[in-house]
Design an enzyme around this catalytic site. Structure first.
Site, PDB file in Angstrom:
ATOM      1  N   LYS A  19     -12.176   8.172  -1.497  1.00 14.29           N
ATOM      2  CA  LYS A  19     -11.448   7.015  -0.987  1.00 14.29           C
ATOM      3  C   LYS A  19     -11.732   5.774  -1.837  1.00 14.29           C
ATOM      4  O   LYS A  19     -12.892   5.459  -2.107  1.00 14.29           O
ATOM      5  CB  LYS A  19     -11.845   6.763   0.471  1.00 14.29           C
ATOM      6  N   SER A  44      -7.874   0.218   0.499  1.00 10.38           N
ATOM      7  CA  SER A  44      -8.312   1.289   1.391  1.00 10.38           C
ATOM      8  C   SER A  44      -7.284   2.404   1.292  1.00 10.38           C
ATOM      9  O   SER A  44      -6.292   2.425   2.009  1.00 10.38           O
ATOM     10  CB  SER A  44      -8.425   0.777   2.827  1.00 10.38           C
ATOM     11  N   ARG A  67     -14.670   3.263  12.196  1.00  5.53           N
ATOM     12  CA  ARG A  67     -13.753   4.251  12.766  1.00  5.53           C
ATOM     13  C   ARG A  67     -13.869   5.596  12.053  1.00  5.53           C
ATOM     14  O   ARG A  67     -13.879   6.657  12.690  1.00  5.53           O
ATOM     15  CB  ARG A  67     -12.323   3.726  12.704  1.00  5.53           C
ATOM     16  N   CYS A  87       0.832  -1.216   0.000  1.00  7.21           N
ATOM     17  CA  CYS A  87       0.000   0.000   0.000  1.00  7.21           C
ATOM     18  C   CYS A  87       0.867   1.267   0.000  1.00  7.21           C
ATOM     19  O   CYS A  87       1.551   1.520  -0.981  1.00  7.21           O
ATOM     20  CB  CYS A  87      -0.997  -0.036   1.158  1.00  7.21           C
ATOM     21  N   HIS A 101      -4.230  -4.329   0.182  1.00  6.59           N
ATOM     22  CA  HIS A 101      -3.959  -4.934   1.485  1.00  6.59           C
ATOM     23  C   HIS A 101      -4.388  -6.402   1.479  1.00  6.59           C
ATOM     24  O   HIS A 101      -5.381  -6.773   2.102  1.00  6.59           O
ATOM     25  CB  HIS A 101      -4.707  -4.191   2.581  1.00  6.59           C
ATOM     26  N   GLU A 108      -3.171  -8.657   3.096  1.00  6.55           N
ATOM     27  CA  GLU A 108      -3.021  -9.213   4.444  1.00  6.55           C
ATOM     28  C   GLU A 108      -4.237  -8.954   5.326  1.00  6.55           C
ATOM     29  O   GLU A 108      -4.355  -9.535   6.415  1.00  6.55           O
ATOM     30  CB  GLU A 108      -1.764  -8.626   5.111  1.00  6.55           C
TER      31      GLU A 108
END
Length: 302
Positions: A163, A192, A249, A142, A235, A237
């Site tokens: 985003k 993200s 969040r 990323c 990502h 992972e």
């Protein structure tokens, strides 16, 4: 791992043409084996979660892997206890006199900053310079991928209008490249981020190969010609629930982030999202460890 076959077996030629890694008996008898030493520069704020995500993937191969965690000395993270950092992390000053078979540079939530404005940018560039001579292959994730593309190859990031957030389909350009062996023609991966990199700039660089793009055409897997630098802009992972936690969040902080695309069933945030990228995450990390670290690193560095 390679398959060991009799030297004159007719099937071995066909396997090699398909770019399947075949090792004949002579090489197998003389191959030295030792544990791999992998260094992880963890720039993510929730370090213990990232540790678990990465170790889960690195531990799913027959290879024995020794892990060391690296932190920046020029920036003290606030989302992890000093006790955890002091007990389980080292600084570059302490690690730079060693050589490592692999290095992982994680993402970091600092995309809004120019690279040179990041407090630890000088330290990061020193680590990347050191890795060129002291690490067999580096996996950038990323923001870490964007940093590697910028520093090593002059490919800058640019801001997106909103985003890029969700689970997207991706396509493989060349399935014979060892990094993507076993991948389906179309596979899913999480993203993200607020920034991206130019596909045109990557295609124009003779030192880079674009192995995978998203359904929107965004670069995803980029590799240097020598395999020493591998950049993953998403990502792989991430756990199944990571994007949901990021979404919650953001909203708790008053950030009007849209529901992650292609993530919650029927876009219902109350339903549990499926983990649709797990198998390809394991493939990616095991292919990197096998072909670009284990098969390429010297038995004795000196």
């Amino acid at each position: 791992m390679p398959i060991n076959v009799p030297k004159e077996l007719p099937a071995s030629d066909a396997l090699k043409q398909e770019k399947i890694f075949v090792m004949d008996e002579d090489r197998a008898r003389t191959q030295d084996i030792r544990p791999l030493n992998i260094l992880i520069l963890n720039l993510m704020p929730e370090k213990e979660r990232t540790e678990l995500q990465l170790l889960r993937l690195l531990g799913n191969t027959p290879l024995q892997v020794n892990i060391s965690f690296l932190r920046t000395a020029t920036h003290r993270p606030s989302h992890v206890s000093p006790h955890h950092l002091d007990n389980f992390y080292t600084t570059f000053e302490e690690a730079k006199n060693r050589r490592f078979d692999g290095l992982i540079i994680t993402g970091a939530p600092i995309e809004h900053l120019d690279f040179e404005d990041v407090t630890y940018w000088d330290e990061l560039t020193e680590i990347m310079d050191w890795a060129a001579a002291n690490v067999t292959s580096t996996l950038h994730i990323c923001w870490g991928a964007q940093a590697g593309l910028y520093y090593h190859y002059g490919v800058d990031k640019y801001e997106l209008p909103e985003k890029y957030f969700g689970i997207y389909e991706h396509h493989i350009s060349d399935p014979t490249v060892k990094l993507v062996h076993g991948f389906d023609d179309v596979f899913h991966a999480p993203h993200s981020r607020y920034t991206s990199v130019s596909r045109e700039a990557i295609d124009a660089n003779p030192d880079l190969t674009l192995l995978s793009v998203s359904e929107q055409g965004a670069p995803f897997i980029i590799m240097s010609g020598d395999g020493k630098n591998i950049m993953i802009t998403g990502h792989m992972e991430y756990d199944a629930g990571t994007l949901a936690e990021e979404y919650e969040r953001d909203h708790s902080r008053g950030v009007a982030t849209a529901v992650p695309e292609n993530y919650f069933p029927n876009d219902d945030v109350n339903r549990e999202p499926p983990h649709r990228w797990r198998s390809h995450s394991h493939l990616l990390f095991s292919n990197w460890l096998n072909y670009y670290v284990y098969q390429a690193t010297p038995f004795e560095w000196d």
